[in-house]
Write a protein that holds these residues in place. Structure first.
Motif, PDB file in Angstrom:
ATOM      1  N   GLY A  93       0.844  -1.185   0.000  1.00  0.00           N
ATOM      2  CA  GLY A  93       0.000   0.000   0.000  1.00  0.00           C
ATOM      3  C   GLY A  93       0.879   1.234   0.000  1.00  0.00           C
ATOM      4  N   ALA A  94       0.593   2.163   0.894  1.00  0.00           N
ATOM      5  CA  ALA A  94       1.394   3.386   1.001  1.00  0.00           C
ATOM      6  C   ALA A  94       2.503   3.264   2.036  1.00  0.00           C
ATOM      7  CB  ALA A  94       0.490   4.570   1.333  1.00  0.00           C
ATOM      8  N   CYS A  95       2.812   2.050   2.460  1.00  0.00           N
ATOM      9  CA  CYS A  95       3.942   1.783   3.364  1.00  0.00           C
ATOM     10  C   CYS A  95       3.772   2.442   4.735  1.00  0.00           C
ATOM     11  CB  CYS A  95       5.264   2.225   2.735  1.00  0.00           C
ATOM     12  SG  CYS A  95       5.646   1.407   1.172  1.00  0.00           S
ATOM     13  N   SER A  96       2.534   2.521   5.223  1.00  0.00           N
ATOM     14  CA  SER A  96       2.286   3.191   6.507  1.00  0.00           C
ATOM     15  C   SER A  96       3.065   2.549   7.652  1.00  0.00           C
ATOM     16  CB  SER A  96       0.786   3.165   6.827  1.00  0.00           C
ATOM     17  OG  SER A  96       0.042   3.820   5.835  1.00  0.00           O
ATOM     18  N   LEU A  97       3.024   1.212   7.748  1.00  0.00           N
ATOM     19  CA  LEU A  97       3.727   0.548   8.845  1.00  0.00           C
ATOM     20  C   LEU A  97       5.239   0.605   8.664  1.00  0.00           C
ATOM     21  CD1 LEU A  97       1.473  -2.559   9.569  1.00  0.00           C
ATOM     22  CD2 LEU A  97       2.061  -0.741  11.184  1.00  0.00           C
ATOM     23  N   ALA A  98       5.704   0.487   7.441  1.00  0.00           N
ATOM     24  CA  ALA A  98       7.147   0.578   7.201  1.00  0.00           C
ATOM     25  C   ALA A  98       7.675   1.957   7.600  1.00  0.00           C
ATOM     26  CB  ALA A  98       7.451   0.283   5.740  1.00  0.00           C
ATOM     27  N   ARG A  99       6.942   3.014   7.271  1.00  0.00           N
ATOM     28  CA  ARG A  99       7.324   4.370   7.681  1.00  0.00           C
ATOM     29  C   ARG A  99       7.374   4.472   9.193  1.00  0.00           C
ATOM     30  NH1 ARG A  99       3.445   7.823   7.088  1.00  0.00           N
ATOM     31  NH2 ARG A  99       4.567   9.792   6.826  1.00  0.00           N
ATOM     32  N   TYR A 100       6.378   3.871   9.837  1.00  0.00           N
ATOM     33  CA  TYR A 100       6.284   3.926  11.293  1.00  0.00           C
ATOM     34  C   TYR A 100       7.517   3.302  11.947  1.00  0.00           C
ATOM     35  CZ  TYR A 100       4.507   2.972  16.008  1.00  0.00           C
ATOM     36  OH  TYR A 100       4.351   2.910  17.366  1.00  0.00           O
ATOM     37  N   PHE A 101       7.834   2.064  11.551  1.00  0.00           N
ATOM     38  CA  PHE A 101       8.956   1.373  12.186  1.00  0.00           C
ATOM     39  C   PHE A 101      10.288   2.005  11.806  1.00  0.00           C
ATOM     40  CE2 PHE A 101       5.752  -2.119  12.302  1.00  0.00           C
ATOM     41  CZ  PHE A 101       5.675  -2.195  13.685  1.00  0.00           C
ATOM     42  N   ALA A 102      10.404   2.532  10.596  1.00  0.00           N
ATOM     43  CA  ALA A 102      11.624   3.235  10.217  1.00  0.00           C
ATOM     44  C   ALA A 102      11.861   4.455  11.095  1.00  0.00           C
ATOM     45  CB  ALA A 102      11.550   3.649   8.748  1.00  0.00           C
ATOM     46  N   ASP A 103      10.780   5.057  11.586  1.00  0.00           N
ATOM     47  CA  ASP A 103      10.905   6.248  12.420  1.00  0.00           C
ATOM     48  C   ASP A 103      11.193   5.911  13.881  1.00  0.00           C
ATOM     49  OD1 ASP A 103      10.557   9.271  12.365  1.00  0.00           O
ATOM     50  OD2 ASP A 103       9.226   8.729  14.010  1.00  0.00           O
ATOM     51  N   ILE A 104      10.574   4.864  14.398  1.00  0.00           N
ATOM     52  CA  ILE A 104      10.783   4.586  15.830  1.00  0.00           C
ATOM     53  C   ILE A 104      12.096   3.862  16.103  1.00  0.00           C
ATOM     54  CG2 ILE A 104       8.304   4.541  16.288  1.00  0.00           C
ATOM     55  CD1 ILE A 104       8.598   1.485  16.738  1.00  0.00           C
ATOM     56  N   TRP A 105      12.634   3.139  15.089  1.00  0.00           N
ATOM     57  CA  TRP A 105      13.876   2.398  15.273  1.00  0.00           C
ATOM     58  C   TRP A 105      14.897   2.860  14.237  1.00  0.00           C
ATOM     59  CZ3 TRP A 105      10.581  -2.624  15.416  1.00  0.00           C
ATOM     60  CH2 TRP A 105      10.124  -2.855  16.731  1.00  0.00           C
ATOM     61  N   ASP A 106      15.945   3.538  14.690  1.00  0.00           N
ATOM     62  CA  ASP A 106      16.967   4.049  13.782  1.00  0.00           C
ATOM     63  C   ASP A 106      17.646   2.946  12.980  1.00  0.00           C
ATOM     64  OD1 ASP A 106      16.741   6.781  14.311  1.00  0.00           O
ATOM     65  OD2 ASP A 106      18.059   6.670  16.052  1.00  0.00           O
ATOM     66  N   ASP A 107      17.761   1.769  13.595  1.00  0.00           N
ATOM     67  CA  ASP A 107      18.503   0.685  12.947  1.00  0.00           C
ATOM     68  C   ASP A 107      17.600  -0.273  12.165  1.00  0.00           C
ATOM     69  OD1 ASP A 107      17.212  -0.399  15.138  1.00  0.00           O
ATOM     70  OD2 ASP A 107      18.876  -1.719  15.697  1.00  0.00           O
ATOM     71  N   SER A 108      16.318   0.055  12.031  1.00  0.00           N
ATOM     72  CA  SER A 108      15.410  -0.879  11.371  1.00  0.00           C
ATOM     73  C   SER A 108      15.649  -0.917   9.872  1.00  0.00           C
ATOM     74  CB  SER A 108      13.951  -0.516  11.659  1.00  0.00           C
ATOM     75  OG  SER A 108      13.587   0.668  10.988  1.00  0.00           O
ATOM     76  N   LYS A 109      15.414  -2.095   9.302  1.00  0.00           N
ATOM     77  CA  LYS A 109      15.458  -2.293   7.854  1.00  0.00           C
ATOM     78  C   LYS A 109      14.139  -2.930   7.456  1.00  0.00           C
ATOM     79  CE  LYS A 109      20.471  -2.728   7.561  1.00  0.00           C
ATOM     80  NZ  LYS A 109      21.626  -3.567   7.127  1.00  0.00           N
ATOM     81  N   ASN A 110      13.339  -2.196   6.683  1.00  0.00           N
ATOM     82  CA  ASN A 110      12.003  -2.636   6.285  1.00  0.00           C
ATOM     83  C   ASN A 110      11.995  -2.961   4.797  1.00  0.00           C
ATOM     84  OD1 ASN A 110       9.941  -1.787   8.683  1.00  0.00           O
ATOM     85  ND2 ASN A 110      11.668  -0.380   8.572  1.00  0.00           N
ATOM     86  N   THR A 111      11.648  -4.201   4.482  1.00  0.00           N
ATOM     87  CA  THR A 111      11.469  -4.602   3.091  1.00  0.00           C
ATOM     88  C   THR A 111       9.980  -4.761   2.838  1.00  0.00           C
ATOM     89  OG1 THR A 111      13.583  -5.781   3.028  1.00  0.00           O
ATOM     90  CG2 THR A 111      11.957  -6.344   1.348  1.00  0.00           C
ATOM     91  N   VAL A 112       9.466  -4.003   1.892  1.00  0.00           N
ATOM     92  CA  VAL A 112       8.050  -4.050   1.545  1.00  0.00           C
ATOM     93  C   VAL A 112       7.902  -4.799   0.226  1.00  0.00           C
ATOM     94  CG1 VAL A 112       5.992  -2.700   1.003  1.00  0.00           C
ATOM     95  CG2 VAL A 112       7.619  -1.861   2.718  1.00  0.00           C
ATOM     96  N   VAL A 113       7.173  -5.924   0.258  1.00  0.00           N
ATOM     97  CA  VAL A 113       6.905  -6.683  -0.960  1.00  0.00           C
ATOM     98  C   VAL A 113       5.531  -6.269  -1.472  1.00  0.00           C
ATOM     99  CG1 VAL A 113       6.614  -8.975  -1.963  1.00  0.00           C
ATOM    100  CG2 VAL A 113       8.324  -8.617  -0.162  1.00  0.00           C
ATOM    101  N   GLU A 114       5.515  -5.595  -2.611  1.00  0.00           N
ATOM    102  CA  GLU A 114       4.281  -5.069  -3.188  1.00  0.00           C
ATOM    103  C   GLU A 114       4.085  -5.658  -4.583  1.00  0.00           C
ATOM    104  OE1 GLU A 114       1.054  -3.829  -4.365  1.00  0.00           O
ATOM    105  OE2 GLU A 114       1.554  -3.128  -2.345  1.00  0.00           O
TER     106      GLU A 114
END
Length: 209
Positions: A93-114
């Motif tokens: 979608g619009a990556c709402s959760l990926a944006r969220y976790f990228a913001d709360i965790w500096d070291d996070s790596k989010n892969t979005v399969v769309e």
């Protein structure tokens, strides 16, 4: 652990808004049409519809604002139980959760399969989605991409895939669950958005799987 979660809807760091002009409009995507409309209840917020179905809610500049209740449930579960910060989002979608976790965790790596490649390009263009490695958008079918994952290569898998209002059958089988389990680290977390009816037949079948 990176940043601490602040008051919901407010980031502890500033975020640049990717699009300076209004994203409102209807756009052709690989599977049909995407429509971005203004949230009638909040200035500066938008709702993404994919082929007529509400998909995501975005507030540019406020990545911690999760308007959809089920996303807040997912966020709470992941924050409480994730053994690490390598997250895979099946369904973007619009990556709402990926944006969220990228913001709360500096070291996070989010892969979005769309599945819809043009949708991934559209949301990149219109919204403030962090660049890789914080948020990587990978075009592909979720089951096929999951089968490519290396063993123990991720800490969290979030399945939020729908064709219309239904989760595709290939993502509800025992074989898919085994594949997902193999790609998670020991103690890894699998979270699914399971749309179902009041008898919970679908959810019970998935839990059994």
């Amino acid at each position: 652990m990176g940043k601490k979660r602040g008051k919901r809807g407010h980031s502890s760091s500033s975020s640049s808004v990717g699009a300076q002009t209004s994203p409102i409009g209807t756009y052709g995507i690989s599977t049909g049409n995407a429509e971005i409309e203004a949230d009638p209840f909040r200035d500066g917020a938008y709702i993404l519809h994919v082929n007529g179905v509400p998909s995501s809610h975005i507030v540019p500049g406020e990545p911690r604002e999760l308007e959809f209740e089920y996303m807040r449930w997912i966020a709470a579960a992941v924050e409480a139980f994730a053994p690490g910060h390598r997250l895979t989002h099946l369904g973007g979608g619009a990556c709402s959760l990926a944006r969220y976790f990228a913001d709360i965790w500096d070291d996070s790596k989010n892969t979005v399969v769309e599945f819809d490649a043009k949708l991934g390009e559209l949301v990149r263009e219109k919204f403030d989605i962090p660049r890789a490695p914080k948020v990587k958008i990978r075009a592909g079918e979720a089951r096929e991409e999951t089968e490519k994952f290396l063993p123990a290569s991720r800490d969290v898998i979030i399945r939020d895939v729908f064709a219309g209002a239904v989760t595709p059958t290939p993502l509800t089988t025992v074989e898919f669950f085994q594949t997902a389990h193999r790609s998670l680290v020991p103690g890894g977390l699998y979270v699914a958005n399971c749309g179902d009816h009041s008898d919970l037949r679908g959810a019970k079948a998935e839990i059994a799987g």
